[in-house]
Design a protein around this motif. Sequence first.
Motif, PDB file in Angstrom:
ATOM      1  N   CYS A  90       2.510   7.023  -5.066  1.00 32.01           N
ATOM      2  CA  CYS A  90       2.267   6.162  -6.243  1.00 32.01           C
ATOM      3  C   CYS A  90       3.326   6.215  -7.344  1.00 32.01           C
ATOM      4  CB  CYS A  90       0.897   6.486  -6.832  1.00 32.01           C
ATOM      5  SG  CYS A  90       0.766   8.174  -7.424  1.00 32.01           S
ATOM      6  N   PHE A  91       4.320   7.086  -7.258  1.00 38.33           N
ATOM      7  CA  PHE A  91       5.286   7.149  -8.362  1.00 38.33           C
ATOM      8  C   PHE A  91       6.280   5.981  -8.335  1.00 38.33           C
ATOM      9  CE2 PHE A  91       5.245  11.667 -10.373  1.00 38.33           C
ATOM     10  CZ  PHE A  91       3.899  11.526 -10.633  1.00 38.33           C
ATOM     11  N   GLY A  92       6.228   5.150  -7.304  1.00 38.72           N
ATOM     12  CA  GLY A  92       7.016   3.923  -7.318  1.00 38.72           C
ATOM     13  C   GLY A  92       6.272   2.744  -7.926  1.00 38.72           C
ATOM     14  N   ASN A  93       5.053   2.984  -8.438  1.00 39.60           N
ATOM     15  CA  ASN A  93       4.257   1.888  -9.020  1.00 39.60           C
ATOM     16  C   ASN A  93       5.028   1.117 -10.080  1.00 39.60           C
ATOM     17  OD1 ASN A  93       2.088   2.640  -7.451  1.00 39.60           O
ATOM     18  ND2 ASN A  93       0.775   3.309  -9.142  1.00 39.60           N
ATOM     19  N   SER A  94       5.745   1.849 -10.932  1.00 34.77           N
ATOM     20  CA  SER A  94       6.433   1.218 -12.052  1.00 34.77           C
ATOM     21  C   SER A  94       7.412   0.147 -11.576  1.00 34.77           C
ATOM     22  CB  SER A  94       7.129   2.324 -12.858  1.00 34.77           C
ATOM     23  OG  SER A  94       8.263   1.875 -13.478  1.00 34.77           O
ATOM     24  N   VAL A  95       8.229   0.479 -10.579  1.00 33.34           N
ATOM     25  CA  VAL A  95       9.248  -0.461 -10.086  1.00 33.34           C
ATOM     26  C   VAL A  95       8.589  -1.663  -9.398  1.00 33.34           C
ATOM     27  CG1 VAL A  95      11.079  -0.747  -8.359  1.00 33.34           C
ATOM     28  CG2 VAL A  95      11.077   1.252  -9.883  1.00 33.34           C
ATOM     29  N   LEU A  96       7.610  -1.391  -8.556  1.00 33.01           N
ATOM     30  CA  LEU A  96       6.947  -2.492  -7.829  1.00 33.01           C
ATOM     31  C   LEU A  96       6.193  -3.402  -8.802  1.00 33.01           C
ATOM     32  CD1 LEU A  96       6.905  -2.927  -4.652  1.00 33.01           C
ATOM     33  CD2 LEU A  96       7.643  -0.643  -5.339  1.00 33.01           C
ATOM     34  N   ARG A 102       1.159  15.883 -16.664  1.00 36.00           N
ATOM     35  CA  ARG A 102       1.106  17.316 -16.324  1.00 36.00           C
ATOM     36  C   ARG A 102       1.423  17.524 -14.838  1.00 36.00           C
ATOM     37  NH1 ARG A 102      -2.312  20.496 -13.839  1.00 36.00           N
ATOM     38  NH2 ARG A 102      -4.000  18.964 -13.715  1.00 36.00           N
ATOM     39  N   LEU A 103       0.820  16.696 -13.985  1.00 35.05           N
ATOM     40  CA  LEU A 103       1.074  16.810 -12.548  1.00 35.05           C
ATOM     41  C   LEU A 103       2.545  16.552 -12.228  1.00 35.05           C
ATOM     42  CD1 LEU A 103      -2.104  14.955 -11.243  1.00 35.05           C
ATOM     43  CD2 LEU A 103      -1.572  17.385 -10.910  1.00 35.05           C
ATOM     44  N   GLN A 104       3.123  15.589 -12.929  1.00 33.05           N
ATOM     45  CA  GLN A 104       4.532  15.265 -12.705  1.00 33.05           C
ATOM     46  C   GLN A 104       5.410  16.492 -12.967  1.00 33.05           C
ATOM     47  OE1 GLN A 104       5.980  12.218 -15.386  1.00 33.05           O
ATOM     48  NE2 GLN A 104       7.404  11.449 -13.837  1.00 33.05           N
ATOM     49  N   ARG A 105       5.111  17.219 -14.050  1.00 30.05           N
ATOM     50  CA  ARG A 105       5.876  18.445 -14.350  1.00 30.05           C
ATOM     51  C   ARG A 105       5.646  19.507 -13.277  1.00 30.05           C
ATOM     52  NH1 ARG A 105       4.729  17.479 -19.990  1.00 30.05           N
ATOM     53  NH2 ARG A 105       2.839  18.732 -19.829  1.00 30.05           N
ATOM     54  N   GLU A 106       4.414  19.659 -12.853  1.00 33.93           N
ATOM     55  CA  GLU A 106       4.092  20.653 -11.809  1.00 33.93           C
ATOM     56  C   GLU A 106       4.827  20.341 -10.516  1.00 33.93           C
ATOM     57  OE1 GLU A 106      -0.496  21.769 -12.985  1.00 33.93           O
ATOM     58  OE2 GLU A 106      -0.034  21.279 -10.898  1.00 33.93           O
ATOM     59  N   VAL A 111       0.856  -1.185   0.000  1.00 31.86           N
ATOM     60  CA  VAL A 111       0.000   0.000   0.000  1.00 31.86           C
ATOM     61  C   VAL A 111       0.894   1.238   0.000  1.00 31.86           C
ATOM     62  CG1 VAL A 111      -1.835   1.272   1.155  1.00 31.86           C
ATOM     63  CG2 VAL A 111      -1.794  -1.236   1.256  1.00 31.86           C
ATOM     64  N   ASP A 112       0.871   1.918  -1.129  1.00 26.34           N
ATOM     65  CA  ASP A 112       1.658   3.112  -1.455  1.00 26.34           C
ATOM     66  C   ASP A 112       3.099   2.729  -1.782  1.00 26.34           C
ATOM     67  OD1 ASP A 112      -0.557   4.672  -1.400  1.00 26.34           O
ATOM     68  OD2 ASP A 112      -0.113   5.635   0.528  1.00 26.34           O
ATOM     69  N   THR A 113       3.625   3.434  -2.804  1.00 29.61           N
ATOM     70  CA  THR A 113       4.876   2.967  -3.416  1.00 29.61           C
ATOM     71  C   THR A 113       5.983   4.024  -3.445  1.00 29.61           C
ATOM     72  OG1 THR A 113       4.034   3.546  -5.624  1.00 29.61           O
ATOM     73  CG2 THR A 113       3.651   1.283  -4.870  1.00 29.61           C
ATOM     74  N   LEU A 114       5.836   5.110  -2.655  1.00 31.88           N
ATOM     75  CA  LEU A 114       6.865   6.142  -2.531  1.00 31.88           C
ATOM     76  C   LEU A 114       6.998   6.968  -3.825  1.00 31.88           C
ATOM     77  CD1 LEU A 114       9.417   3.985  -0.493  1.00 31.88           C
ATOM     78  CD2 LEU A 114       7.671   5.529   0.403  1.00 31.88           C
ATOM     79  N   SER A 115       8.058   7.786  -3.888  1.00 35.05           N
ATOM     80  CA  SER A 115       8.102   8.901  -4.858  1.00 35.05           C
ATOM     81  C   SER A 115       8.932   8.652  -6.113  1.00 35.05           C
ATOM     82  CB  SER A 115       8.695  10.149  -4.189  1.00 35.05           C
ATOM     83  OG  SER A 115       7.974  10.522  -3.050  1.00 35.05           O
ATOM     84  N   THR A 116       9.960   7.811  -6.000  1.00 38.05           N
ATOM     85  CA  THR A 116      10.940   7.694  -7.083  1.00 38.05           C
ATOM     86  C   THR A 116      11.313   6.224  -7.292  1.00 38.05           C
ATOM     87  OG1 THR A 116      12.910   7.765  -5.666  1.00 38.05           O
ATOM     88  CG2 THR A 116      11.957   9.898  -6.309  1.00 38.05           C
ATOM     89  N   ASP A 117      11.992   5.963  -8.416  1.00 38.47           N
ATOM     90  CA  ASP A 117      12.463   4.598  -8.680  1.00 38.47           C
ATOM     91  C   ASP A 117      13.395   4.109  -7.575  1.00 38.47           C
ATOM     92  OD1 ASP A 117      11.006   4.670 -10.987  1.00 38.47           O
ATOM     93  OD2 ASP A 117      12.723   4.586 -12.355  1.00 38.47           O
ATOM     94  N   GLU A 148      14.184  15.598  -9.087  1.00 34.87           N
ATOM     95  CA  GLU A 148      14.752  14.894 -10.244  1.00 34.87           C
ATOM     96  C   GLU A 148      14.240  13.456 -10.291  1.00 34.87           C
ATOM     97  OE1 GLU A 148      16.262  16.357 -12.551  1.00 34.87           O
ATOM     98  OE2 GLU A 148      16.963  18.239 -11.622  1.00 34.87           O
ATOM     99  N   GLY A 149      14.150  12.837  -9.134  1.00 37.42           N
ATOM    100  CA  GLY A 149      13.703  11.447  -9.073  1.00 37.42           C
ATOM    101  C   GLY A 149      12.255  11.286  -9.472  1.00 37.42           C
ATOM    102  N   LEU A 150      11.406  12.179  -9.004  1.00 40.15           N
ATOM    103  CA  LEU A 150       9.985  12.027  -9.360  1.00 40.15           C
ATOM    104  C   LEU A 150       9.749  12.375 -10.829  1.00 40.15           C
ATOM    105  CD1 LEU A 150       7.888  14.741  -9.530  1.00 40.15           C
ATOM    106  CD2 LEU A 150       8.632  14.948  -7.176  1.00 40.15           C
ATOM    107  N   ALA A 151      10.589  13.282 -11.361  1.00 32.88           N
ATOM    108  CA  ALA A 151      10.447  13.633 -12.780  1.00 32.88           C
ATOM    109  C   ALA A 151      10.891  12.483 -13.685  1.00 32.88           C
ATOM    110  CB  ALA A 151      11.250  14.886 -13.094  1.00 32.88           C
ATOM    111  N   ALA A 152      11.794  11.639 -13.172  1.00 31.53           N
ATOM    112  CA  ALA A 152      12.310  10.526 -13.977  1.00 31.53           C
ATOM    113  C   ALA A 152      11.436   9.281 -13.865  1.00 31.53           C
ATOM    114  CB  ALA A 152      13.733  10.192 -13.525  1.00 31.53           C
ATOM    115  N   ALA A 153      10.530   9.269 -12.910  1.00 30.63           N
ATOM    116  CA  ALA A 153       9.690   8.077 -12.721  1.00 30.63           C
ATOM    117  C   ALA A 153       8.728   7.919 -13.890  1.00 30.63           C
ATOM    118  CB  ALA A 153       8.902   8.194 -11.416  1.00 30.63           C
TER     119      ALA A 153
END
Length: 281
Positions: A76-82, A107-111, A40-46, A125-130
């Motif tokens: 949720c930005f760690g979804n990809s890795v998990l 759009r939210l990611q850029r904001e 439950v919840d996957t943190l911010s970055t890879d 930088e980490g959240l922008a790269a996710a």
Amino acid sequence: MADTDAVTLVEIAPEVYLMRYPVLDVNATLIVGGEVAVVVDTLSTDDQARDLLAGVRALTALPLVIVNTHHHFDHCFGNSVLAAASPGCAIWAHEAAAAALREEGVRLQREWYVEWLTTHPELAEGLAAARVVPPNRTVHTESTMDIGGRVLELRHFGRGHTDGDLVVAVPDAGVLLAGDLVEQGGPPSFVDGYPLHWPETVAAVLHLITPRTTVVPGHGSVVDVDYVRAQHDELTQLAWQIRDGHYDRAVPEAVAARAPFGLAAALIAVKRGYAELDGRT
Ligand SMILES: [Zn+2]
């Protein structure tokens, strides 16, 4: 992160493990069932998600299911890795949170990158790269999830911290994951919040909580029913101050100055509340 700073999952109830991640002091939780394990919840970055995944895999080799409590990047930005670690992985969220990530995620990611770049450049930088991976299973108001020998309840009680907050109850363990509907260590965030509705949403959450329940907030240390009641009281007080201030045509700054949660957080809440009372939302 460096190895010396390794973050671990700590067992807070039978087969329920909590990772309290130091960046933004955000919580991610692992619930191990007989057939699948739920994150439950996957943190911010890879990188953060890899720390979480390493902790998960040290405890269980089961297939994973992901739940996002809401659409904010730190949940949720760690979804990809998990998800990549468990082929066919289901990702659950409330339908509004899923839609926000699917339709507005980039759009939210850029904001968020711009918002955090000055104060937390590494995080930005980490959240922008996710890679934003939206949920692929949605909850309207309620779903139950049988994970093999234990059942989880996913509940949505209405608007609060966002329009798509999900709470996760683990009844057999006496644990409730509240997401950012409950905050410890800092004020609630009203940036996407609904200060006039939030109190009744937390009141509904309180019906799931007993004096023995361990409540995991979105950020900070675990809390109990008394803490949630106290936060509910403050949210209720704030909502009435917003209604009174609006009726009296008080400037938001004056209302926020005597509101709970500190001036900065309360000012956002008052402006959001006024906008709703003016019919501008
Ligand atoms: Zn949030």
